[in-house]
Design an enzyme around this catalytic site. Structure first.
Site, PDB file in Angstrom:
ATOM      1  CB  CYS A   1      -0.988  -0.032   1.163  1.00  0.00           C
ATOM      2  SG  CYS A   1      -2.365   1.120   0.968  1.00  0.00           S
TER       3      CYS A   1
ATOM      4  CG  HIS B   1      -3.432  -3.413   3.799  1.00  0.00           C
ATOM      5  ND1 HIS B   1      -2.211  -3.039   4.316  1.00  0.00           N
ATOM      6  CD2 HIS B   1      -3.994  -2.284   3.306  1.00  0.00           C
ATOM      7  CE1 HIS B   1      -2.048  -1.739   4.153  1.00  0.00           C
ATOM      8  NE2 HIS B   1      -3.115  -1.254   3.532  1.00  0.00           N
TER       9      HIS B   1
END
Length: 483
Positions: A334, A435
């Protein structure tokens, strides 16, 4: 309201509220009760994507996400109606019922509390109307007298729910009896009456040596010490708000250095690596911490441009580049993926413009709307050293303002169900928006040939632990409104 509420308060932050609340969720669920967790307001950059009103995806603090799983219920935004995500020392993103509220970010704290309390109150009542037990987690300390009048997370919630309150303290820090007594004395009399037991957490040694402390404390306050919990580092749950201690884990084998910048987010997703055989996990805050590392991981960030600036200040930017130039693996997740690219473009003032590390030919543009979604996707063919992930399916989640595009010769190796690329590889450098990679047993098996303990086993271990160390009958008596 039909539910009974049990609330875990702490004498300080880090006393053990989150994991104890998780254990209580599991323990009460194992008694056949319908259990839900609740925390009126959390301050954390560790968040999970969950269902919100009308099926819209929202986000809550990771602690309440795990507590819901421990209780055997689907996590939803009511369980953490207000989430503050720190972006700077004096500013936080405000998330209400799972959605970002930019209009509230600049409102003064005390004024904002009065605006936010109705959301928390209504969510609490919703949960209490549909469950047998609501396990509530407090925040910090309930006895911060400069904040008490505006604090709706602790005793205002306790009063609203009529909660039976446990007050936990970390005896390993020292001063535990003073913390318990001082907290009790600083509360108004009506709020002291809600305290049903003291809990001494992280005790080392012979519990008989505590005498006559618990008896004297009860004589002074009228509140018994209902549990002495031994120090237990290997329970398998991420520490409160995902903040781990700095002690390296494991010995020998693969050494993984996770760069711990100031606005690190979703740190809890690395918990499965902490007990993995043959893996040594370390937190890196200086170039020296990368020496000898096999992998370097750039995790998520709540404020990518400022954490990228921190990398340069600390000398870590060049150290990460040198690691990659030596042909050793670098992984970005991310915000870490965004840092690995060439540039950050921010026309709307969401995060900040910056020049990336240049290890992946990507550019990221920040958008005002935050993207929140669960993602199930499969890795496409990858080259070494990540080739073991080829064909592996992953259940993960995305929380981001950034939208990333390739600017040159780099191959997308994963697409989400909408067809958008969400992972790229260039040689030893690999970045993904998803994630939760290390929470996937398939990923762990592919990369390390082993798996971490399954969450149900972790939750049962927590419940067994408190069943052993709480005084017999105490936990059920907390549900009796007459005692």
């Amino acid at each position: 309201m039909t539910a009974r509420a049990v609330m875990v308060l702490g004498t300080t932050s880090g006393a053990g509220k989150s994991w104890l609340a998780t254990a209580l969720c599991r323990w009460y669920a194992r008694q056949g009760l319908r259990v839900a967790p609740f925390k009126a307001q959390n301050m954390s950059n560790n968040a999970r994507v969950v269902p919100g009103p009308g099926g819209q995806a929202g986000e809550i603090g990771s602690a309440q996400y795990f507590q819901a799983l421990a209780a055997g219920v689907v996590p939803d935004v009511r369980m953490n109606p207000v989430l503050l995500k720190p972006e700077r020392d004096t500013a936080s993103q405000v998330v209400v019922m799972g959605q970002v509220r930019p209009d509230l970010a600049a409102v003064p704290w005390r004024t904002r509390s009065e605006t936010l309390w109705p959301f928390a109150r209504d969510a609490l009542h919703d949960l209490m109307a549909t469950h047998d037990v609501v396990v509530i987690e407090g925040a910090g300390s309930p006895a911060e007298i400069n904040l008490h009048a505006s604090d709706y997370v602790n005793m205002r919630t306790a009063r609203e729910a009529g909660a039976a309150c446990l007050l936990v303290t970390d005896i390993d820090r020292g001063g535990a009896f003073a913390h318990l007594y001082g907290t009790h004395q600083l509360l108004p009399a009506a709020e002291r009456a809600l305290l049903r037991g003291f809990v001494l957490n992280r005790f080392r040694g012979d519990a008989a040596l505590l005498a006559p402390g618990p008896a004297q404390l009860q004589a002074l306050t009228g509140v018994p010490t209902v549990a002495v919990l031994p120090m237990w580092r290997g329970h398998g749950l991420p520490e409160e708000d995902g903040v781990f201690d700095d002690a390296p884990t494991g010995s020998g084998g693969l050494r993984i250095a996770v760069v711990a910048y100031p606005r690190i987010s979703n740190l809890d997703e690395f918990q499965p690596l902490r007990g993995l055989p043959g893996v040594r996990l370390v937190w890196a805050r200086s170039p020296a911490d990368l020496l000898g590392a096999d992998w370097v991981v750039l995790p998520g960030s709540k404020h990518t441009s400022s954490d990228l600036a921190w990398l340069h200040t600390q000398g870590l930017a060049e150290a990460v580049r040198a690691h990659a130039a030596a042909g050793r693996p670098v992984l970005g997740i991310c915000g870490g993926l965004q840092m690995l690219g060439e540039s950050l473009v921010d026309p709307d003032g969401i995060d900040g413009d910056a020049v990336g590390l240049g290890l992946l030919p990507l550019t990221t543009r920040f958008a005002p709307a935050k993207l929140l979604r669960h993602t199930r996707a499969t890795f496409e063919p990858l080259d070494a050293p990540w080739s073991a992930l080829s064909g592996v399916a992953v259940d993960g989640y995305e929380i981001r303002h950034g939208r990333t595009q390739a600017t040159g010769g780099v191959r997308a190796v994963m697409h989400n169900p909408d067809g958008d690329p969400i992972a790229w590889q260039a040689g030893h450098v690999f970045g993904a928006y998803t994630h939760g990679l290390f929470e996937s047993s398939a990923v762990l098996q592919a990369l390390f040939g082993t798996s971490a303990r399954a969450l149900p086993e972790v939750f049962d271990g927590l419940a067994d632990f408190i069943d052993t160390h709480f005084e017999p009958g105490v936990l059920m008596r907390l549900l009796d409104p007459t005692t």
